[in-house]
Write a protein that holds these residues in place. Sequence first.
Motif, mmCIF file in Angstrom:
data_model
loop_
_atom_site.group_PDB
_atom_site.id
_atom_site.type_symbol
_atom_site.label_atom_id
_atom_site.label_comp_id
_atom_site.label_asym_id
_atom_site.label_seq_id
_atom_site.Cartn_x
_atom_site.Cartn_y
_atom_site.Cartn_z
ATOM 1 N N VAL A 1 10.751 -6.426 10.471
ATOM 2 C CA VAL A 1 11.968 -6.649 11.259
ATOM 3 C C VAL A 1 12.443 -5.334 11.865
ATOM 4 N N LYS A 2 12.453 -4.279 11.080
ATOM 5 C CA LYS A 2 12.905 -2.980 11.579
ATOM 6 C C LYS A 2 11.938 -2.422 12.614
ATOM 7 N N SER A 3 10.664 -2.705 12.444
ATOM 8 C CA SER A 3 9.663 -2.194 13.382
ATOM 9 C C SER A 3 9.735 -2.903 14.729
ATOM 10 N N TYR A 4 9.839 -4.239 14.683
ATOM 11 C CA TYR A 4 9.814 -5.033 15.920
ATOM 12 C C TYR A 4 11.208 -5.353 16.462
ATOM 13 N N PRO B 1 6.399 -11.304 25.636
ATOM 14 C CA PRO B 1 6.321 -9.843 25.494
ATOM 15 C C PRO B 1 4.912 -9.415 25.088
ATOM 16 N N ASP B 2 4.545 -8.193 25.461
ATOM 17 C CA ASP B 2 3.187 -7.715 25.206
ATOM 18 C C ASP B 2 2.860 -7.706 23.720
ATOM 19 N N HIS B 3 3.875 -7.476 22.876
ATOM 20 C CA HIS B 3 3.621 -7.329 21.449
ATOM 21 C C HIS B 3 3.685 -8.655 20.691
ATOM 22 N N LEU B 4 3.845 -9.786 21.392
ATOM 23 C CA LEU B 4 4.018 -11.065 20.711
ATOM 24 C C LEU B 4 2.828 -11.393 19.810
ATOM 25 N N PHE B 5 1.607 -11.235 20.315
ATOM 26 C CA PHE B 5 0.430 -11.608 19.537
ATOM 27 C C PHE B 5 0.267 -10.701 18.320
ATOM 28 N N GLN B 6 0.537 -9.403 18.492
ATOM 29 C CA GLN B 6 0.424 -8.492 17.349
ATOM 30 C C GLN B 6 1.514 -8.791 16.324
ATOM 31 N N LEU B 7 2.698 -9.134 16.823
ATOM 32 C CA LEU B 7 3.789 -9.493 15.913
ATOM 33 C C LEU B 7 3.408 -10.703 15.065
ATOM 34 N N ARG C 1 -5.694 -18.982 9.161
ATOM 35 C CA ARG C 1 -5.409 -17.805 8.352
ATOM 36 C C ARG C 1 -5.030 -16.643 9.263
ATOM 37 N N ALA C 2 -4.412 -15.639 8.654
ATOM 38 C CA ALA C 2 -4.019 -14.458 9.425
ATOM 39 C C ALA C 2 -5.279 -13.699 9.823
ATOM 40 N N SER C 3 -5.751 -13.983 10.998
ATOM 41 C CA SER C 3 -6.974 -13.361 11.486
ATOM 42 C C SER C 3 -6.812 -13.110 12.975
ATOM 43 N N ALA C 4 -7.858 -12.621 13.585
ATOM 44 C CA ALA C 4 -7.785 -12.283 15.009
ATOM 45 C C ALA C 4 -7.535 -13.505 15.873
ATOM 46 N N ARG C 5 -7.825 -14.703 15.360
ATOM 47 C CA ARG C 5 -7.679 -15.886 16.206
ATOM 48 C C ARG C 5 -6.315 -16.546 16.079
#
Length: 414
Positions: A209-212, A259-265, A307-311
């Motif tokens: 939360v603090k990071s994003y 936002p650009d960071h949505l997928f990484q988030l 699962r938390a993976s690249a896909r």
Amino acid sequence: MGSLFVELARQVSTNARREVEAYAREIPEFGFLDKDPRARARTLEHALWLRHRTVELSPDNSALSLDDLSHIASMGELRATAGMSLDTRQRVLWLHTALMLREINEATEAQRGSGVEELMRMMHWFAPQGERGIGAYRQGFVRGLRRRMRYVEQVSLLTRSLLNGDPISLELASAVGIELPHYWAVTIFRMPNRPAEDRFLENEIETLVKSYRVPVMWGPEDGDGSGELIALIPLISGTAGAETEPPHTVLDLIPDLAPDHLFQLVQDFAQALGRPCAVGTATAPLPELADALDRARQISRAAPLSRASARLRPHTLADVFVELAVVDVPFADAWLRDVARRLDSGPDLLVTLDAYYRHDMHRGATATALNVHTRTLDYRLRRVRELTGIDPGSTRGVRTLSAVVTRRLSGAWR
């Protein structure tokens, strides 16, 4: 002082006692007033003071002083420190305002309709000063919350206040250092098994939360043990199209607004949750977040668990609109389920179809993702056609089999 103000002054004690009795009678969290004489006396003292100041200031249209606002803020701070909830705070403000208006009306009726000029003078004072007083109360309330609650709990309150359209969100956002742009992506992480209370997990969520700088909260727990994490992802001013988009545009279908960071988030939060998730997202302007929450929740229930993976990615309406429609047509859903059963006899056919459609039916990319030879992929696709009578690469195949895969992976057919 005119007759209306004289009548209000005469009724100060009666009206203040009536307000305290209304709190104790109508608001469950104020039940302590019947058991704690000191708390009741303090509440009555504040009600008396506020009415005396109203009578003193309103005839000359004098504003509440900084000391007055500080006193009102201290009352809000006291209530928050004592554990008052946001819902009760809102109920208190509503009840207090309603009673004050009722008192003005009763005083006017007691004068048999005379003194219209005084009534207009009172109302001219009441609206702006009431707004200032409520603002001071909110600020004090947030100060109390900051002392009583951990950061992640304050963020959870901010999230709920934004979804409920509560004005206190402005003070809460300032307290936790989160901006409030106009457009948001309401994103839900659906989990078949909600994590148990875990301080380590809470610390990980707080770090993210603090990071994003995103408001998050846990959603309601379902009876089957499933749960959800709700994240409100800001579409920061300056994002392509965010400020100029016409109001009736279907924002959920516009990828440029993400936002650009949505997928990484999404990846980071799913990794912290440590379990399979289905992620649904819907965008909306600030006043319409509650409707977006409902859409995102329905999308998450139709989206496949991963699962938390690249896909793992957030699904939008454009991704699952077919599956959403099928949910409300039982015979169509039963038909898709029957098609899925036919695929159970094949070697990893559902997994193969999932990869095939995720890679836009590109044979080479699909085979690489599955770590198989393209001849093996071709064999599996032929097997699908033999078992179902549907060619996976045809228009009918895309429409039907992609829906079969998504419905199966969503966990809907348990």
